[in-house]
Design a protein around this motif. Structure first.
Motif, short mmCIF file in Angstrom:
data_model
loop_
_atom_site.label_atom_id
_atom_site.label_comp_id
_atom_site.label_asym_id
_atom_site.label_seq_id
_atom_site.Cartn_x
_atom_site.Cartn_y
_atom_site.Cartn_z
N THR A 96 0.80 -1.23 0.00
CA THR A 96 0.00 0.00 0.00
C THR A 96 0.84 1.28 0.00
O THR A 96 0.29 2.37 -0.19
N VAL A 97 2.14 1.18 0.19
CA VAL A 97 2.97 2.37 0.35
C VAL A 97 3.13 3.13 -0.97
O VAL A 97 3.10 2.54 -2.06
N ASP A 98 3.28 4.44 -0.88
CA ASP A 98 3.61 5.28 -2.03
C ASP A 98 5.13 5.26 -2.15
O ASP A 98 5.84 5.86 -1.35
N GLN A 101 6.99 8.66 -2.61
CA GLN A 101 6.82 9.51 -1.44
C GLN A 101 7.69 9.04 -0.29
O GLN A 101 8.33 9.85 0.39
N GLN A 125 0.39 -2.38 -7.62
CA GLN A 125 0.90 -1.09 -7.14
C GLN A 125 2.00 -0.57 -8.07
O GLN A 125 2.07 0.63 -8.35
N GLN A 129 1.83 2.98 -9.96
CA GLN A 129 2.83 4.00 -9.64
C GLN A 129 4.00 4.01 -10.64
O GLN A 129 5.05 4.57 -10.37
N HIS A 132 6.73 6.71 -11.55
CA HIS A 132 7.82 7.05 -10.62
C HIS A 132 8.82 5.92 -10.45
O HIS A 132 9.73 6.02 -9.63
#
Length: 295
Positions: A96-98, A101, A125, A129, A132
């Motif tokens: 779940t982490v970005d 970020q 994910q 994402q 990035h």
């Protein structure tokens, strides 16, 4: 460098079966994984599930800026006590982490020995994402890597093969036998490398519709493409879907596993402008590509 068994003993811990913990302590394998990522000095890299810090040490030795994301509080405590120079430890869930970020950087490299039962969530994910993530190197169950790197027409070819293949070069770079891990899993592992393309292999009208289209195609693999796609009535009427296949030059009698990412993209474009879509049917779940090797 101490073995996983020695570090666990030093901290009074054992590998957690329910977390799918299998620690890789083989120096040659760890060096090969770090080499596959081709890190530059000062480059930000996020390691998912660093565990006892074995790979973390090899990543830090490249001079890269390592952010280690670990959800197991016991492992966080171990990493903090081991105090690997140049490594920042962040408690968090890799699913779940970005990634950018948490690293504090707009473009990062990603690496990890992933728990098998979290493979699908983490790969979705990565897709979400990807803007990035310049590249990623993951240690996964070998059969999963074979599927993700499969070519069209192969029975291993599936949903995530297509979704990742539209945006990344996907390749298997290394096989890791079970005995290299502690405790050894019941299956061998392999190392997967994803390298982001400068642009997708084919243009899309709408990314969400493309994903839903591919999911529908693989929801009933044994059926012909048109019959699988018709199962999700929210995508288009059967008549519109058949016309889209004709426009895209795709034989409706083919099966999803024979289509390259570019061909799925051609169908999505042929569906035309996006209108409001009904929710997908409940029998078209996201594809699971990994499981706990200890099960």
């Amino acid at each position: 460098m101490d073995s996983p068994r020695e570090i666990l003993k030093r901290h009074g811990l054992r590998a957690k079966h329910s977390w799918g913990q299998n620690f890789l302590g083989d120096p040659d394998a760890l060096q090969a994984i770090a080499d596959a990522l081709v890190l530059r000095e000062g480059e930000p890299v996020v390691e998912l599930g660093p565990g006892l810090g074995h790979l973390t040490r090899f990543l830090a030795a490249t001079g890269a800026q390592v952010t280690a994301v670990e959800r197991d509080r016991d492992m966080v405590a171990v990493l903090e006590k081991e105090a690997i120079p140049g490594v920042r430890v962040v408690p968090g869930n890799a699913a779940t982490v970005d990634f950018a970020q948490v690293a504090g950087a707009p473009d990062i490299a990603l690496v990890g020995n992933l728990p098998y039962h979290l493979t699908s969530p983490i790969l979705f994910q990565v897709l979400a994402q990807r803007a990035h993530i310049s590249r990623a190197v993951f240690t996964l169950q070998k059969e999963v890597v074979v599927r993700l790197a499969a070519e069209p027409g192969n029975r291993d070819y599936g949903l995530l093969t297509v979704l990742l293949g539209l945006h990344f070069d996907v390749e298997q770079v290394l096989t890791l036998e079970a005995w290299r891990f502690h405790p050894p899993p019941k299956v061998d592992s392999a190392v997967l490398r994803l390298t982001r393309l400068k642009k997708p292999r084919a243009p899309l009208v709408d990314e969400a519709r493309f994903t839903r289209l591919v999911k529908a195609g693989f929801a009933q693999r044994r059926k012909t493409l048109i019959n699988s796609l018709k199962s999700d009535k929210g995508l288009a009427t059967p008549e519109v879907m058949l016309a889209a296949l004709k426009t895209a030059g795709i034989d409706p009698g083919r099966r999803a596993e024979t289509l390259a990412p570019e061909e799925f993209a051609a169908i999505e474009r042929a569906l035309g402008p996006v209108t409001a879509m009904a929710p997908p049917p409940p029998d078209a779940p996201e594809e699971a590509v990994g499981h706990d090797a200890e099960e």
